[in-house]
Design an enzyme around this catalytic site. Structure first.
Site, mmCIF file in Angstrom:
data_model
loop_
_atom_site.group_PDB
_atom_site.id
_atom_site.type_symbol
_atom_site.label_atom_id
_atom_site.label_comp_id
_atom_site.label_asym_id
_atom_site.label_seq_id
_atom_site.Cartn_x
_atom_site.Cartn_y
_atom_site.Cartn_z
ATOM 1 N N ASP A 161 -7.532 -1.698 -6.560
ATOM 2 C CA ASP A 161 -7.837 -2.393 -5.404
ATOM 3 C C ASP A 161 -8.608 -3.869 -5.518
ATOM 4 O OD1 ASP A 161 -8.795 -1.762 -2.347
ATOM 5 O OD2 ASP A 161 -10.373 -2.675 -3.923
ATOM 6 N N ARG A 185 -6.570 12.608 -5.263
ATOM 7 C CA ARG A 185 -8.089 11.412 -4.879
ATOM 8 C C ARG A 185 -9.264 12.421 -4.586
ATOM 9 N NH1 ARG A 185 -11.853 9.765 -4.194
ATOM 10 N NH2 ARG A 185 -12.744 8.238 -2.981
ATOM 11 N N TYR A 204 -15.951 -10.535 1.595
ATOM 12 C CA TYR A 204 -16.289 -8.807 1.288
ATOM 13 C C TYR A 204 -17.520 -8.521 0.828
ATOM 14 C CZ TYR A 204 -12.334 -6.495 2.963
ATOM 15 O OH TYR A 204 -11.118 -6.137 3.822
ATOM 16 N N ARG A 206 0.866 -1.486 -0.265
ATOM 17 C CA ARG A 206 0.168 0.160 0.544
ATOM 18 C C ARG A 206 0.939 0.883 -0.362
ATOM 19 N NH1 ARG A 206 -5.460 -1.859 2.158
ATOM 20 N NH2 ARG A 206 -5.930 0.401 1.325
ATOM 21 N N ARG A 241 -3.057 7.284 0.944
ATOM 22 C CA ARG A 241 -3.654 8.806 2.224
ATOM 23 C C ARG A 241 -1.999 9.032 3.540
ATOM 24 N NH1 ARG A 241 -8.506 4.984 4.582
ATOM 25 N NH2 ARG A 241 -6.430 3.506 3.904
HETATM 26 O O1 CP3 Z 1 0.235 0.765 -3.173
HETATM 27 C C1 CP3 Z 1 -0.540 0.617 -3.028
HETATM 28 O O2 CP3 Z 1 0.059 -1.332 -2.294
HETATM 29 C C2 CP3 Z 1 -1.841 0.424 -3.856
HETATM 30 C C3 CP3 Z 1 -2.927 -0.274 -3.775
HETATM 31 C C4 CP3 Z 1 -3.943 -1.142 -3.267
HETATM 32 C C5 CP3 Z 1 -5.123 -0.265 -3.039
HETATM 33 N N1 CP3 Z 1 -5.626 -1.362 -1.929
HETATM 34 C C6 CP3 Z 1 -5.737 0.883 -2.721
HETATM 35 C C7 CP3 Z 1 -6.310 0.839 -1.863
HETATM 36 C C8 CP3 Z 1 -3.511 -2.326 -2.871
HETATM 37 C C9 CP3 Z 1 -2.641 -2.986 -2.966
HETATM 38 C C10 CP3 Z 1 -4.987 -2.778 -1.853
HETATM 39 C C11 CP3 Z 1 -5.186 -4.036 -1.617
HETATM 40 C C12 CP3 Z 1 -6.939 -4.076 -0.738
HETATM 41 N N2 CP3 Z 1 -7.731 -3.397 -1.266
HETATM 42 C C13 CP3 Z 1 -6.084 -5.078 0.464
HETATM 43 C C14 CP3 Z 1 -5.219 -6.483 0.552
HETATM 44 C C15 CP3 Z 1 -4.432 -5.750 1.534
HETATM 45 C C16 CP3 Z 1 -4.446 -5.444 2.762
HETATM 46 O O3 CP3 Z 1 -4.298 -4.012 3.326
HETATM 47 O O4 CP3 Z 1 -5.052 -6.621 3.494
HETATM 48 C C17 CP3 Z 1 -7.757 -5.564 0.919
HETATM 49 C C18 CP3 Z 1 -8.904 -6.173 1.634
HETATM 50 C C19 CP3 Z 1 -8.841 -4.127 0.281
HETATM 51 C C20 CP3 Z 1 -10.214 -3.610 0.386
HETATM 52 C C21 CP3 Z 1 -10.414 -2.490 0.437
HETATM 53 N N3 CP3 Z 1 -9.710 -1.364 -0.154
HETATM 54 C C22 CP3 Z 1 -10.264 -2.149 1.939
HETATM 55 C C23 CP3 Z 1 -10.784 -3.326 3.416
HETATM 56 C C24 CP3 Z 1 -11.042 -0.518 2.099
HETATM 57 C C25 CP3 Z 1 -10.735 0.344 3.059
HETATM 58 C C26 CP3 Z 1 -9.747 0.459 3.798
HETATM 59 C C27 CP3 Z 1 -8.660 1.241 3.652
HETATM 60 O O5 CP3 Z 1 -7.384 1.171 3.341
HETATM 61 O O6 CP3 Z 1 -9.183 2.596 3.426
HETATM 62 C C28 CP3 Z 1 -9.759 -0.396 0.688
HETATM 63 C C29 CP3 Z 1 -9.967 1.082 0.084
HETATM 64 C C30 CP3 Z 1 -8.208 1.524 -0.299
HETATM 65 N N4 CP3 Z 1 -7.813 0.554 -1.126
HETATM 66 C C31 CP3 Z 1 -7.404 2.953 -0.393
HETATM 67 C C32 CP3 Z 1 -6.490 2.596 -1.131
HETATM 68 C C33 CP3 Z 1 -5.761 4.076 -1.793
HETATM 69 C C34 CP3 Z 1 -8.425 4.086 1.330
HETATM 70 C C35 CP3 Z 1 -9.640 4.515 -0.295
HETATM 71 C C36 CP3 Z 1 -9.280 6.492 -0.557
HETATM 72 O O7 CP3 Z 1 -8.337 6.776 -0.511
HETATM 73 O O8 CP3 Z 1 -10.523 6.888 -0.195
#
Ligand code: CP3
Length: 349
Positions: free
Chosen positions: A80, A43, A156, A30, A34
């Protein structure tokens, strides 16, 4: 031939190819997102998080942002894991501050409403982003694509949101095992196709995120985590035999050796609860390892960070090793601490 030789020189690919690396490769799960002010700024220009992911210009920019600040050895596609249920026709949205919301799958009739196969047209902006990132990548930096593992994605899809213990999906799997097996099957197929398309577009490594692998009893782990991931890897390697695959089975400690020996992966991502001294002997002797700095040590910074990362470098110095966190970077992480981390890993040689 030229591009093959250039690719072989990237430190991340050296480690994944079983060679001695010229430096310890480092990237952070990640690593875009943020904690970076420049991410928060772009964003806000997209109406929704999925729109952001499906706008190549924004996905490319978000992927490249951390590379402008930090000397990382890899970029990870900005997307994502939940774009796969979206491309299967499930309703997916992200509420700000609340995480993902999906139209929950409660039984066979909901599953029947999904598309028979993943809609690649819906995902085409992702592949366009991959090609754009690849063209802009600094030399020496490898491009990682990814998907969620079927169990983690299904958790999910069934709950309709993130849950602390994945109990809706666990209960569903006990009560409607045939329907759950069908869901997992569709996700194996969809994820395999999705990864193959990312590879065709230019990614050089793929990582499978099984963030919720740690909650299942052994027989369920085998059915819903191990075998589906093994099948995705086999499916990818049937088309791209040399493609390196990293598996991140968070919490699956008792199963790490089985994954190392039998999944077909090239590396295992270790979560922060895995003892590095144990893993060096028990896991790294079988397969390359990645991890596992506690994301909170990175938030803390200072001596806590230095001593934790020195200890990791020391434990894993004898074998194939990729420096990373044990889970995703936290939004409250100070940018200066990431700079401190990269400087010290680099100074280690
Ligand atoms: O540089 C990177 O690695 C970014 C790419 C990335 C995101 N999500 C962006 C994201 C990757 C590799 C993921 C994987 C992901 N998404 C996982 C597996 C890894 C882990 O952390 O366990 C999971 C379970 C998700 C599902 C997910 N996406 C959730 C539960 C959430 C909300 C919680 C949170 O971290 O915000 C997201 C949203 C998300 N995915 C954001 C980002 C940058 C935040 C949303 C935003 O910026 O508005």
């Amino acid at each position: 031939l030229l591009s093959v030789r250039a690719a072989a020189e990237k430190p991340l690919l050296q480690v994944l190819g079983g060679k001695r690396a010229t430096q310890v490769p480092i990237w952070l799960m990640r690593q875009a997102g943020r904690y970076l002010p420049e991410y928060r700024e772009i964003r806000s220009s997209a109406a929704s998080f999925l729109d952001f992911c499906y706008t190549p210009r924004l996905a490319i920019e978000a992927t490249l942002q951390p590379l402008r600040r930090f000397d990382f050895d890899a970029a990870i596609l900005f997307s994502d894991i939940l774009v796969v249920p979206d491309a299967l026709g499930q309703l997916v949205s992200f509420e700000s501050g609340e995480g993902p919301r999906l139209a929950a799958i409660t039984g066979a009739s909901d599953l029947a409403k999904l598309k028979a196969t993943v809609d690649l047209a819906r995902l085409s902006p992702v592949f366009e982003a991959v090609a754009g990132i690849k063209a802009a990548l600094p030399s020496g930096v490898a491009l990682i694509g990814f998907c969620g593992a079927p169990w983690t994605v299904a958790s999910y899809m069934v709950a309709g949101k993130g849950t602390p213990d994945q109990s809706p999906a666990r209960l569903f799997a006990y009560q409607q095992p045939g329907v759950f097996a069908d869901l997992i099957e569709r996700l194996v197929d969809a994820s395999t196709i999705y990864l193959i398309e990312q590879i065709k577009a230019g990614v050089e490594v793929v990582q499978i995120f099984d963030s919720w692998a740690g909650v299942l009893p052994a027989p369920e782990f085998d059915k819903w985590c191990f075998r589906p991931v093994q099948r995705i890897i086999a499916g990818v390697k049937a088309i791209f035999p040399e493609m390196p695959v990293i598996v991140f089975p968070r919490g699956a400690h008792l199963h790490l050796q089985q994954i190392a020996r039998q999944s077909g992966a090239n590396a295992i991502g270790l979560d922060s609860a895995v003892d590095p001294a144990w893993a060096a002997g028990a896991v790294q002797s079988l397969i390359a390892v990645q991890g596992n700095l506690d994301p909170l040590a990175l938030v803390a910074g200072g001596r806590a960070l230095d001593s934790a990362l020195d200890s990791l470098l020391h434990c894993f110095r004898g074998g194939p090793y990729i420096f990373n966190l044990g889970h995703g970077i936290l939004p409250e992480t100070p940018v200066a601490h990431v700079e401190q981390l990269v400087r010290r890993v680099r100074a280690s040689g």
